[in-house]
Design a protein around this motif. Structure first.
Motif, PDB file in Angstrom:
ATOM      1  N   ALA A  11      -4.300 -12.534   6.578  1.00  0.00           N
ATOM      2  CA  ALA A  11      -5.427 -13.471   6.501  1.00  0.00           C
ATOM      3  C   ALA A  11      -6.094 -13.443   5.136  1.00  0.00           C
ATOM      4  CB  ALA A  11      -6.450 -13.131   7.591  1.00  0.00           C
ATOM      5  N   ASN A  12      -6.207 -12.255   4.564  1.00  0.00           N
ATOM      6  CA  ASN A  12      -6.934 -12.066   3.316  1.00  0.00           C
ATOM      7  C   ASN A  12      -6.085 -12.402   2.100  1.00  0.00           C
ATOM      8  OD1 ASN A  12      -9.144 -11.281   1.744  1.00  0.00           O
ATOM      9  ND2 ASN A  12      -8.582  -9.126   1.750  1.00  0.00           N
ATOM     10  N   LEU A  13      -4.793 -11.999   2.139  1.00  0.00           N
ATOM     11  CA  LEU A  13      -3.957 -12.089   0.945  1.00  0.00           C
ATOM     12  C   LEU A  13      -2.712 -12.947   1.131  1.00  0.00           C
ATOM     13  CD1 LEU A  13      -4.118  -8.330  -0.128  1.00  0.00           C
ATOM     14  CD2 LEU A  13      -5.582 -10.217  -0.875  1.00  0.00           C
ATOM     15  N   GLY A  14      -2.443 -13.388   2.356  1.00  0.00           N
ATOM     16  CA  GLY A  14      -1.289 -14.247   2.588  1.00  0.00           C
ATOM     17  C   GLY A  14       0.043 -13.529   2.579  1.00  0.00           C
ATOM     18  N   ARG A  15       0.021 -12.216   2.813  1.00  0.00           N
ATOM     19  CA  ARG A  15       1.263 -11.432   2.853  1.00  0.00           C
ATOM     20  C   ARG A  15       1.033 -10.218   3.734  1.00  0.00           C
ATOM     21  NH1 ARG A  15      -1.343 -10.809  -2.023  1.00  0.00           N
ATOM     22  NH2 ARG A  15      -0.343 -12.699  -2.715  1.00  0.00           N
ATOM     23  N   ASP A  16       2.124  -9.548   4.130  1.00  0.00           N
ATOM     24  CA  ASP A  16       1.931  -8.366   4.954  1.00  0.00           C
ATOM     25  C   ASP A  16       1.617  -7.144   4.082  1.00  0.00           C
ATOM     26  OD1 ASP A  16       4.405  -7.513   3.915  1.00  0.00           O
ATOM     27  OD2 ASP A  16       5.508  -8.048   5.732  1.00  0.00           O
ATOM     28  N   THR A  17       1.200  -6.056   4.727  1.00  0.00           N
ATOM     29  CA  THR A  17       0.777  -4.865   4.005  1.00  0.00           C
ATOM     30  C   THR A  17       1.915  -4.283   3.178  1.00  0.00           C
ATOM     31  OG1 THR A  17      -0.844  -4.391   5.724  1.00  0.00           O
ATOM     32  CG2 THR A  17      -0.201  -2.557   4.307  1.00  0.00           C
ATOM     33  N   GLU A  18       3.116  -4.287   3.724  1.00  0.00           N
ATOM     34  CA  GLU A  18       4.268  -3.730   3.006  1.00  0.00           C
ATOM     35  C   GLU A  18       4.513  -4.460   1.696  1.00  0.00           C
ATOM     36  OE1 GLU A  18       7.631  -1.590   1.890  1.00  0.00           O
ATOM     37  OE2 GLU A  18       6.061  -1.119   3.347  1.00  0.00           O
ATOM     38  N   THR A  19       4.357  -5.765   1.692  1.00  0.00           N
ATOM     39  CA  THR A  19       4.555  -6.530   0.458  1.00  0.00           C
ATOM     40  C   THR A  19       3.527  -6.146  -0.588  1.00  0.00           C
ATOM     41  OG1 THR A  19       5.503  -8.376   1.705  1.00  0.00           O
ATOM     42  CG2 THR A  19       4.683  -8.856  -0.510  1.00  0.00           C
ATOM     43  N   SER A  20       2.276  -5.995  -0.168  1.00  0.00           N
ATOM     44  CA  SER A  20       1.219  -5.585  -1.101  1.00  0.00           C
ATOM     45  C   SER A  20       1.478  -4.189  -1.645  1.00  0.00           C
ATOM     46  CB  SER A  20      -0.140  -5.626  -0.412  1.00  0.00           C
ATOM     47  OG  SER A  20      -0.550  -6.950  -0.167  1.00  0.00           O
ATOM     48  N   LEU A  21       1.917  -3.290  -0.763  1.00  0.00           N
ATOM     49  CA  LEU A  21       2.182  -1.916  -1.182  1.00  0.00           C
ATOM     50  C   LEU A  21       3.375  -1.858  -2.136  1.00  0.00           C
ATOM     51  CD1 LEU A  21       1.289   1.017  -0.869  1.00  0.00           C
ATOM     52  CD2 LEU A  21       2.716   1.155   1.191  1.00  0.00           C
ATOM     53  N   SER A  22       4.365  -2.677  -1.893  1.00  0.00           N
ATOM     54  CA  SER A  22       5.551  -2.690  -2.754  1.00  0.00           C
ATOM     55  C   SER A  22       5.227  -3.153  -4.174  1.00  0.00           C
ATOM     56  CB  SER A  22       6.625  -3.604  -2.149  1.00  0.00           C
ATOM     57  OG  SER A  22       7.099  -3.076  -0.929  1.00  0.00           O
ATOM     58  N   ALA A  23       4.189  -3.957  -4.321  1.00  0.00           N
ATOM     59  CA  ALA A  23       3.801  -4.457  -5.642  1.00  0.00           C
ATOM     60  C   ALA A  23       2.891  -3.488  -6.387  1.00  0.00           C
ATOM     61  CB  ALA A  23       3.104  -5.806  -5.496  1.00  0.00           C
ATOM     62  N   LEU A  24       2.441  -2.438  -5.719  1.00  0.00           N
ATOM     63  CA  LEU A  24       1.497  -1.515  -6.338  1.00  0.00           C
ATOM     64  C   LEU A  24       2.070  -0.783  -7.550  1.00  0.00           C
ATOM     65  CD1 LEU A  24      -1.226  -0.093  -6.466  1.00  0.00           C
ATOM     66  CD2 LEU A  24      -0.486   1.384  -4.576  1.00  0.00           C
ATOM     67  N   PRO A  25       3.303  -0.246  -7.518  1.00  0.00           N
ATOM     68  CA  PRO A  25       3.799   0.482  -8.693  1.00  0.00           C
ATOM     69  C   PRO A  25       3.786  -0.341  -9.976  1.00  0.00           C
ATOM     70  CG  PRO A  25       5.174   0.955  -6.788  1.00  0.00           C
ATOM     71  CD  PRO A  25       4.250  -0.161  -6.385  1.00  0.00           C
ATOM     72  N   GLU A  26       4.123  -1.615  -9.880  1.00  0.00           N
ATOM     73  CA  GLU A  26       4.082  -2.479 -11.060  1.00  0.00           C
ATOM     74  C   GLU A  26       2.669  -2.567 -11.618  1.00  0.00           C
ATOM     75  OE1 GLU A  26       4.908  -7.168 -12.296  1.00  0.00           O
ATOM     76  OE2 GLU A  26       5.628  -6.397 -10.366  1.00  0.00           O
ATOM     77  N   SER A  27       1.693  -2.641 -10.720  1.00  0.00           N
ATOM     78  CA  SER A  27       0.293  -2.708 -11.136  1.00  0.00           C
ATOM     79  C   SER A  27      -0.154  -1.402 -11.772  1.00  0.00           C
ATOM     80  CB  SER A  27      -0.585  -3.046  -9.932  1.00  0.00           C
ATOM     81  OG  SER A  27      -0.255  -4.321  -9.402  1.00  0.00           O
ATOM     82  N   VAL A  28       0.218  -0.284 -11.159  1.00  0.00           N
ATOM     83  CA  VAL A  28      -0.139   1.026 -11.710  1.00  0.00           C
ATOM     84  C   VAL A  28       0.436   1.188 -13.114  1.00  0.00           C
ATOM     85  CG1 VAL A  28       0.193   3.511 -11.466  1.00  0.00           C
ATOM     86  CG2 VAL A  28      -0.389   2.132  -9.461  1.00  0.00           C
ATOM     87  N   GLU A  29       1.695   0.814 -13.279  1.00  0.00           N
ATOM     88  CA  GLU A  29       2.344   0.947 -14.586  1.00  0.00           C
ATOM     89  C   GLU A  29       1.613   0.136 -15.650  1.00  0.00           C
ATOM     90  OE1 GLU A  29       6.780   0.327 -16.633  1.00  0.00           O
ATOM     91  OE2 GLU A  29       6.436  -0.198 -14.523  1.00  0.00           O
ATOM     92  N   ALA A  30       1.222  -1.085 -15.316  1.00  0.00           N
ATOM     93  CA  ALA A  30       0.534  -1.939 -16.283  1.00  0.00           C
ATOM     94  C   ALA A  30      -0.820  -1.359 -16.663  1.00  0.00           C
ATOM     95  CB  ALA A  30       0.375  -3.351 -15.714  1.00  0.00           C
ATOM     96  N   VAL A  31      -1.549  -0.866 -15.685  1.00  0.00           N
ATOM     97  CA  VAL A  31      -2.880  -0.301 -15.953  1.00  0.00           C
ATOM     98  C   VAL A  31      -2.755   0.969 -16.789  1.00  0.00           C
ATOM     99  CG1 VAL A  31      -4.923   0.735 -14.902  1.00  0.00           C
ATOM    100  CG2 VAL A  31      -3.930  -1.336 -13.917  1.00  0.00           C
ATOM    101  N   GLN A  32      -1.815   1.820 -16.455  1.00  0.00           N
ATOM    102  CA  GLN A  32      -1.640   3.051 -17.221  1.00  0.00           C
ATOM    103  C   GLN A  32      -1.225   2.758 -18.655  1.00  0.00           C
ATOM    104  OE1 GLN A  32       1.109   5.274 -14.756  1.00  0.00           O
ATOM    105  NE2 GLN A  32      -0.549   6.356 -13.721  1.00  0.00           N
ATOM    106  N   ALA A  33      -0.364   1.759 -18.846  1.00  0.00           N
ATOM    107  CA  ALA A  33       0.062   1.400 -20.197  1.00  0.00           C
ATOM    108  C   ALA A  33      -1.115   0.905 -21.039  1.00  0.00           C
ATOM    109  CB  ALA A  33       1.147   0.328 -20.137  1.00  0.00           C
ATOM    110  N   ALA A  34      -2.118   0.321 -20.377  1.00  0.00           N
ATOM    111  CA  ALA A  34      -3.305  -0.185 -21.078  1.00  0.00           C
ATOM    112  C   ALA A  34      -4.394   0.878 -21.219  1.00  0.00           C
ATOM    113  CB  ALA A  34      -3.859  -1.402 -20.340  1.00  0.00           C
TER     114      ALA A  34
END
Length: 304
Positions: A106-129
């Motif tokens: 309802a909130n994000l238009g995807r299931d929890t697993e999909t959101s969790l699977s995208a987390l490492p990419e986000s962590v990598e980008a934030v750490q690189a910055a």
């Protein structure tokens, strides 16, 4: 010392019927920082067509100095959000997903697993910055569609290797239906049974338990609690959720070292002006008491 984070400019505003102008958001952020609030959440990259009060978040980011932004957070939910926020200059990002699939859908238009699977990419980008990223778990206690949430599911997400690199974990009582024993038990289990991170508790006051729940979280090991001016807030995708726990009430009860009667009075004036502009009522007991208490009490307005 427990950190109080004010989330008025994100969670507080997202259900408001009036959209606060960007300049007013900037002024409020600076006033809260000047008052001594250690950390703020200043907005969200949620689609402004779905959550109109979040429009202009990146304009707020652009207006603040690096020193100010070091104490500010922005809500994100996808790697695309992360890249846009980093490009705008923000370095503290709250990556949010829901423990329950129904709310995440309802909130994000995807299931929890999909959101969790995208987390490492986000962590990598934030750490690189050179930034910080926290894992925010909405519906850690109850879901508006599926009911009670199994604590084991919260723990499984907190332990998931894909969450490695997140520096904080935010446990959200999104509906405000938890009670202190439940909050204390979950915070304690996360502290004892998952990777070491700063634990943040985010509460809503739907059933009048927001302050008690925040204190229970602190007693169990939470190091930061979220609040909003005047207990403003709610979730557009969580039917029945009330406003957040009041920043003024949290400050009065926790007595952080930056709080003085003068600072509390400044917070009360800020919430009065904000809520008047939004046409919203104040639900802060401390703010009401500041005005109503005889001036012989040092925390009252007009103390002598």
């Amino acid at each position: 010392m427990t950190v109080i984070r004010d989330v008025t400019l994100r969670d507080g505003l997202q259900l408001a019927g009036t959209v606060l102008p960007t300049e007013a958001k900037i002024d409020l952020a600076r006033a809260l920082l000047d008052a001594g609030i250690p950390e703020l959440e200043i907005g969200s990259l949620a689609n402004p067509r779905l959550v109109p009060p979040m429009a202009g978040t990146l304009d707020v980011v652009a207006a603040l100095t690096d020193e100010e932004l070091a104490r500010c957070w922005v809500w994100v939910a996808t790697p695309g959000h992360v890249r846009r926020a980093l490009d705008a200059g923000i370095r503290n990002l709250q990556y949010c997903l829901s423990v329950s699939d129904a709310h995440n859908q309802a909130n994000l238009g995807r299931d929890t697993e999909t959101s969790l699977s995208a987390l490492p990419e986000s962590v990598e980008a934030v750490q690189a910055a050179g930034g910080r990223i926290e894992l925010c778990l909405a519906t850690s206690f109850t879901c508006p569609f599926d009911g009670p949430v199994d604590p084991g599911r919260v723990l499984a997400i907190a332990r998931d290797p894909r969450a490695e690199g997140t520096e904080d974990i935010v446990l959200c009582d999104t509906l405000g239906q938890a009670i202190p024993t439940e909050v204390g038990a979950l915070v304690r289990r996360v502290r004892e049974d998952t990777p070491a991170r700063r634990i943040v508790f985010h509460s809503h006051d739907t059933w009048g338990q927001g302050l008690a729940n925040a204190f229970a979280a602190v007693a169990a090991g939470a190091e930061m609690v979220d609040g909003t001016l005047g207990a403003l807030g709610g979730c557009p995708f969580a039917p029945g959720a009330g406003g957040n726990t009041s920043t003024e009430d949290l400050a009065f009860g926790l007595r952080p070292d930056w709080l003085t009667p003068e600072v509390l009075a400044r917070l009360v004036v800020l919430q009065e002006n904000l809520l008047a502009a939004l046409g919203e009522p104040s639900r802060s007991r401390a703010a009401a008491a500041v005005r109503a208490t005889p001036p012989v009490f040092r925390w009252a307005a007009g103390y002598r």
